[in-house]
Write an enzyme that holds these catalytic residues in place. Structure first.
Site, mmCIF file in Angstrom:
data_model
loop_
_atom_site.group_PDB
_atom_site.id
_atom_site.type_symbol
_atom_site.label_atom_id
_atom_site.label_comp_id
_atom_site.label_asym_id
_atom_site.label_seq_id
_atom_site.Cartn_x
_atom_site.Cartn_y
_atom_site.Cartn_z
ATOM 1 N NE ARG A 289 -3.910 3.929 -5.680
ATOM 2 C CZ ARG A 289 -3.607 5.040 -4.997
ATOM 3 N NH1 ARG A 289 -3.076 6.070 -5.603
ATOM 4 N NH2 ARG A 289 -3.830 5.114 -3.703
ATOM 5 N N GLY B 136 -0.365 4.972 -1.179
ATOM 6 C CA GLY B 136 -1.411 5.679 -0.443
ATOM 7 C C GLY B 136 -0.886 6.881 0.327
ATOM 8 C CE1 TYR C 63 -9.902 1.677 7.911
ATOM 9 C CE2 TYR C 63 -10.604 3.264 9.555
ATOM 10 C CZ TYR C 63 -9.606 2.698 8.800
ATOM 11 O OH TYR C 63 -8.322 3.156 8.922
ATOM 12 N N GLY D 266 0.841 -1.206 0.000
ATOM 13 C CA GLY D 266 0.000 0.000 0.000
ATOM 14 C C GLY D 266 0.867 1.243 0.000
HETATM 15 N N1 SER Z 1 -8.770 8.542 8.691
HETATM 16 C C1 SER Z 1 -9.535 7.331 8.812
HETATM 17 C C2 SER Z 1 -10.887 7.471 8.233
HETATM 18 O O1 SER Z 1 -11.399 8.565 8.255
HETATM 19 C C3 SER Z 1 -9.649 6.944 10.259
HETATM 20 O O2 SER Z 1 -8.696 5.990 10.555
HETATM 21 O O3 SER Z 1 -11.445 6.526 7.788
#
Ligand code: SER
Length: 310
Positions: free
Chosen positions: A37, A12, A143, A9
């Site tokens: 990418r 990023g 998440y 990653g």
């Molecule tokens: N910056 C992240 C988000 O907003 C939080 O870990 O998903």
């Protein structure tokens, strides 16, 4: 044995700058960048790069062998806002890659893993001010669920198989080199770009939504610091904090440098995510155990962001 590092990653927001910092520390050839990418020119030209899909176990293994990797920084993830739109895919990316590298470490193919967690592990039932290191963890987002499960897997592999995996819970990360994507805290980066380009910004969070944030310099420092030195006896996904502000406060700080800057508010679905996250974080354990300390306050962040972006 010399360190050979793989950043998964690497194109990023954090990965790109972390890769450059690791290359400066360990030598360009010792740090392999990888992503699905290409990244920016600086990263692509300064050292090795491999195309790698973090969900492809066989491919990860090929690259570990090819470069005799000792340490992995697993930075590939789908962030909170995008994850709400693609729950299954988010789970796949955020979980499988971690389980693969943990398993490779268990088999002795890797020495150390860095795997970032997030303030997203906290939820509505968590105390939102001075959120403790050990507290109720009932995340409401895909998440957050993946980050919490990831923390427990890291703990499991650490305790059961002695895997050296290290974790910090990043707050929102503010930086100017590479844009974040799909996060709830992204407004705190977008705002600078729009302030300089258009002189105004429509914020997707409400003016009083206070969230923990950190400047990239500090995030990199925290990451390198926790990876320095011997393995820890116990696995802890460390709270790390720097600053906390709401959009109105950030806008005010920007106005001290750009007095004509205007902000308006139009909260969208990301508001519900932010409403379940802490306002401020208690990171005293990281400060005590590995001397974590941030350098950038809100004023310094704003000054540096505007200077570098203009
Ligand atoms: N910056 C992240 C988000 O907003 C939080 O870990 O998903």
């Amino acid at each position: 044995m010399t360190e050979k590092i793989l950043v998964i990653g690497a194109s990023g927001q954090i990965g790109s700058e972390l890769t450059m910092r690791l290359r400066a520390k360990y030598g360009n050839e010792s740090v392999i960048a990888s992503d699905i990418r290409e990244g920016g020119a600086e990263m692509m030209e300064s050292g090795p790069f491999e195309f790698l899909d973090a969900t492809d176990k066989a491919d990860i293994l090929v690259i570990l062998h090819k470069h005799e990797i000792t340490t992995v920084y697993l930075m590939a993830a789908m962030l909170s806002a995008t994850a709400e739109k693609h729950p299954k895919k988010a789970w796949d990316i955020n979980m499988n890659a971690l389980l693969y590298v943990l398993e490779f470490a268990e088999k002795g193919l890797l020495k150390t893993i860095f795997w970032p967690s997030s303030i997203a592990v906290f939820g509505e039932t968590t105390p939102r001010d001075d959120t403790p290191q050990k507290t109720i963890l009932e995340p409401a987002t895909v998440y957050g669920i993946s980050k919490l499960a990831g923390e427990r897997w890291c703990n499991y592999f650490h305790d059961k198989f002695g895997v050296d995996v290290r974790t910090i819970r990043y707050p929102g990360i503010i930086s100017w080199k590479t844009m974040p994507g799909g996060g709830t805290t992204d407004y705190a980066v977008e705002i600078f770009h729009e302030a300089l380009k258009k002189g105004s910004y429509e914020c997707f969070l409400d003016e009083k939504t206070k969230l923990p944030m950190m400047y990239m310099e500090d995030a990199l420092k925290a990451t390198l610091d926790i990876m320095d030195g011997e393995a820890f006896d116990t696995y802890v996904a460390y709270n790390v904090a720097a600053v906390s502000f709401h959009p109105k406060k950030l806008a005010k700080e920007i106005q001290t440098i750009l007095p004509d800057f205007k902000i308006t508010y139009k909260p969208d679905f990301r508001q519900q995510i932010a409403d379940t996250w802490p306002r401020t974080i208690d990171d005293s354990l990281a400060r005590k155990e590995w001397n974590w300390k941030h350098d950038y306050d809100t004023t310094a962040i704003v000054k540096d962001m505007l200077k570098n972006l203009s």
